[in-house]
Design a protein around this motif. Structure first.
Motif, PDB file in Angstrom:
ATOM      1  N   GLU A 136     -14.172   5.632 -10.375  1.00 28.49           N
ATOM      2  CA  GLU A 136     -13.498   5.451 -11.738  1.00 28.49           C
ATOM      3  C   GLU A 136     -13.170   7.178 -12.202  1.00 28.49           C
ATOM      4  O   GLU A 136     -11.935   7.233 -12.476  1.00 28.49           O
ATOM      5  N   ASP A 137     -14.214   7.909 -11.921  1.00 28.55           N
ATOM      6  CA  ASP A 137     -13.658   9.446 -12.441  1.00 28.55           C
ATOM      7  C   ASP A 137     -12.739   9.779 -11.440  1.00 28.55           C
ATOM      8  O   ASP A 137     -12.056  10.982 -11.696  1.00 28.55           O
ATOM      9  N   ALA A 151      -0.075   7.732  -6.392  1.00 26.25           N
ATOM     10  CA  ALA A 151      -1.564   7.545  -6.680  1.00 26.25           C
ATOM     11  C   ALA A 151      -2.009   6.018  -6.771  1.00 26.25           C
ATOM     12  O   ALA A 151      -3.045   5.462  -6.566  1.00 26.25           O
ATOM     13  N   THR A 152      -0.964   5.375  -7.840  1.00 23.92           N
ATOM     14  CA  THR A 152      -1.371   4.121  -8.152  1.00 23.92           C
ATOM     15  C   THR A 152      -1.600   3.091  -7.065  1.00 23.92           C
ATOM     16  O   THR A 152      -2.537   2.038  -7.285  1.00 23.92           O
ATOM     17  N   ASP A 156      -6.919  -0.586  -7.860  1.00 24.06           N
ATOM     18  CA  ASP A 156      -6.392  -1.600  -8.528  1.00 24.06           C
ATOM     19  C   ASP A 156      -6.123  -1.389 -10.077  1.00 24.06           C
ATOM     20  O   ASP A 156      -6.680  -0.278 -10.691  1.00 24.06           O
ATOM     21  N   ALA A 157      -5.846  -2.437 -10.626  1.00 21.25           N
ATOM     22  CA  ALA A 157      -5.055  -2.224 -11.922  1.00 21.25           C
ATOM     23  C   ALA A 157      -6.353  -2.212 -13.180  1.00 21.25           C
ATOM     24  O   ALA A 157      -6.341  -1.186 -13.750  1.00 21.25           O
ATOM     25  N   ALA A 158      -7.522  -2.586 -12.661  1.00 26.84           N
ATOM     26  CA  ALA A 158      -8.663  -2.457 -13.425  1.00 26.84           C
ATOM     27  C   ALA A 158      -9.219  -1.110 -13.404  1.00 26.84           C
ATOM     28  O   ALA A 158      -9.551  -0.513 -14.496  1.00 26.84           O
ATOM     29  N   VAL A 159      -9.283  -0.663 -12.286  1.00 30.79           N
ATOM     30  CA  VAL A 159      -9.543   0.831 -12.172  1.00 30.79           C
ATOM     31  C   VAL A 159      -8.794   1.644 -12.977  1.00 30.79           C
ATOM     32  O   VAL A 159      -9.112   2.824 -13.696  1.00 30.79           O
ATOM     33  N   ALA A 163      -9.862   3.947 -16.353  1.00 30.34           N
ATOM     34  CA  ALA A 163      -9.728   5.411 -16.225  1.00 30.34           C
ATOM     35  C   ALA A 163      -8.732   6.062 -17.250  1.00 30.34           C
ATOM     36  O   ALA A 163      -9.350   7.097 -17.817  1.00 30.34           O
ATOM     37  N   ARG A 164      -7.928   5.225 -17.675  1.00 26.97           N
ATOM     38  CA  ARG A 164      -7.040   5.748 -18.704  1.00 26.97           C
ATOM     39  C   ARG A 164      -7.736   5.822 -19.990  1.00 26.97           C
ATOM     40  O   ARG A 164      -7.823   6.623 -20.892  1.00 26.97           O
TER      41      ARG A 164
END
Length: 401
Positions: A136-137, A151-152, A156-159, A163-164
Motif C-alpha cells: 500500500e505504501d 500506474a493505476t 486494484d481499486a481497494a489499494v 493509499a489515497r
C-alpha cells in the motif's frame, strides 16, 4: 560454509576489526567509489585487497573473497549500442580481479532500482529495528507522489483508495521519508535518486518489457561468462528484491523458472547464482531447499536471511529473525551442506560456499548509531551466531559420503 560479512569500505561505520571479532574469515566488498561502467583498475583492486588483509595473522585472518557487486551499466540492461563498450569494460574488470586472486563476483540485473523497501526502521515488539516493504505504501508513492503515468493499472481499486486516504493523513515529513526510502540508491552508496528526474529514468524503459530485458540479460551473460570461465571466476547473479515487478519495470530473476532460463542461456559453470534466501523466499511459490538441490553446481555465493509475510497480505513483508521467518532455514542449510559434501567427494576446488548473514536487525547499542540499512554489526553478529550453530548441528548429524 565460509563465514563472511559485507563491508562497504573505509567509510563503513562497521570496521574490519568488528568483522574479525564476529569470527568471519571472508570479506565481501566492492569499489563503490568507481562509477558504474568504468573499469576497476588493478591498482584500485590491490589497494582495497591490501586494506582488507592488512594486519592478518595466524589466528584471525581476513581475505577479500567476494565482490558484491560489480554493477551492470544501464546501457547493458537496456540493450543500447553503447553496451558493447561497457561489456568490454566489464570483462577487463574481471581480468583485473582474477589477477588479484578474487574469484567470486556477484551482480544483479534489476532495472533502475536495486532492492526496494518502504520503511528502514520498522520496530518489532522486542525493540529491534528492521527493513519492511508495504504494498500500500509503495502504491502511495507510485500513484500519488511520483504520479507515474499508467500506474493505476498495477493496483486494484481497494489499494488505490486506501493509499489515497493514507496520503491525506500523512505529514510532509512522513511523505518525504517514504520518498527517500523508495529512492534509496545502491547499498554502500551515499547517493539516492531524485524525484524530479526519476520518471525520466523510468521512461527510458518504456519499450523494454519482460522479453526484451531477458534478451539483454542473456546477451550480456553470453559475452562475459565464457571470459569468467577462462579466468576461473564464478559469476553469481543476485535475485530481484523483492521478486516482483515494480513501477512498471520488468524483473526477470525472481523465480526458479527465471534462474533456469538464465543458466540454460549460457551453459558454463561460471554462469551461476547468488542464492539469497531472503529475496527468493518472499515468494511462496519458490521451493528453496529444492532449488538448492536442482541448482547445486551453479550456486557460488549464499545470502542467508528470511522475511515474514503479513498474514492478510503476502505482498507485505519485513526482515525476520534468521531462524524464525517464512524460510525453512534448517532445510536450506542442510541442502547446502550436502552440496558441500558432494563437492568435497568430487574434489572441487571450491568445496566450501562463501556465506554471509544478510540484513541483520538494528539492536542494542547499534540503535544509537548510523549504519547502512540492514548492515549494523550487532544484528548480523546475532544472525551469524544462530546460523553457525545451525550449520554445526546439521553437519554433525549427517553421515559424510
Amino acid at each position: 560454509m565460509i563465514q563472511t560479512m559485507r563491508w562497504f569500505g573505509p567509510n563503513d561505520p562497521v570496521s574490519l576489526m568488528d568483522i574479525r571479532q564476529a569470527g568471519c574469515s571472508g570479506i565481501v566488498t566492492a569499489l563503490h567509489q568507481i562509477a558504474v561502467g568504468e573499469v576497476w583498475s588493478i591498482d584500485a583492486i590491490k589497494e582495497r585487497k591490501a586494506l582488507v588483509e592488512a594486519g592478518n595473522d595466524w589466528y584471525s585472518p581476513l581475505h577479500w573473497l567476494v565482490v558484491e557487486s560489480l554493477p551492470v551499466h544501464e546501457a547493458i540492461k537496456k540493450g543500447l549500442p553503447s553496451r558493447e563498450t561497457y561489456i568490454e569494460n566489464y570483462k577487463q574488470s574481471l581480468r583485473n580481479l582474477a589477477a588479484a586472486g578474487i574469484k567470486t563476483v556477484c551482480y544483479n540485473f534489476m532495472p533502475v532500482l536495486d532492492w526496494s523497501r518502504t520503511e528502514l526502521e520498522y520496530t518489532l515488539p522486542e525493540g529491534h529495528k528492521t527493513l519492511r516493504f508495504v504494498w500500500e505504501d509503495f502504491a502511495l508513492f507510485d500513484l500519488y507522489i511520483l504520479q507515474r503515468p499508467g500506474a493505476t493499472a498495477d493496483y486494484d481499486a481497494a489499494v488505490q483508495e486506501s493509499a489515497r486516504k493514507k496520503l491525506a493523513e500523512m505529514s510532509p515529513a512522513a511523505i518525504q521519508r517514504l520518498t527517500n526510502t523508495v529512492l534509496l540508491g545502491l547499498p554502500g552508496s551515499e547517493e539516492a535518486f531524485e524525484l524530479a528526474n526519476f520518471q525520466e529514468m523510468l521512461d527510458t524503459y518504456a519499450h523494454i518489457g519482460d522479453k526484451e530485458l531477458r534478451e539483454n540479460l542473456y546477451y550480456f551473460i553470453r559475452q562475459v561468462a565464457p571470459v569468467a570461465q577462462e579466468l576461473g571466476i564464478n559469476l553469481c547473479i543476485h535475485p530481484d528484491d523483492p521478486p516482483k515487478s515494480l513501477l512498471g519495470l520488468p524483473r526477470v530473476v525472481s523465480t526458479e523458472s527465471d534462474l533456469r532460463q538464465l543458466l540454460d542461456a549460457c551453459d558454463v559453470r561460471a554462469n551461476g547464482i547468488t542464492f539469497c534466501t531472503g529475496s527468493l523466499g518472499v515468494r511462496q511459490d519458490n521451493d528453496l531447499p529444492g532449488m538448492v538441490e536442482r541448482f547445486s553446481d551453479r550456486i557460488h555465493f549464499v545470502h542467508l536471511r528470511t522475511t515474514r509475510r503479513d498474514a492478510d497480505n503476502e505482498r507485505n513483508f519485513h526482515e525476520a529473525p534468521h531462524l524464525e521467518g517464512d524460510v525453512d532455514m534448517y532445510a536450506v542449510v542442510k541442502a547446502l551442506h550436502k552440496e558441500e559434501l558432494r563437492r568435497k567427494a568430487n574434489h572441487y576446488p571450491d568445496q566450501l560456499l562463501p556465506m554471509r548473514p544478510d540484513h541483520g536487525f538494528q539492536m542494542l547499542d547499534d540503535l544509537n548509531k548510523k549504519t547502512y540499512p540492514g548492515y549494523s554489526i550487532i544484528g548480523r553478529l546475532k544472525a551469524l551466531a544462530e546460523l553457525r550453530g545451525l550449520e554445526m548441528s546439521i553437519s554433525r548429524s549427517i553421515i559424510e559420503f
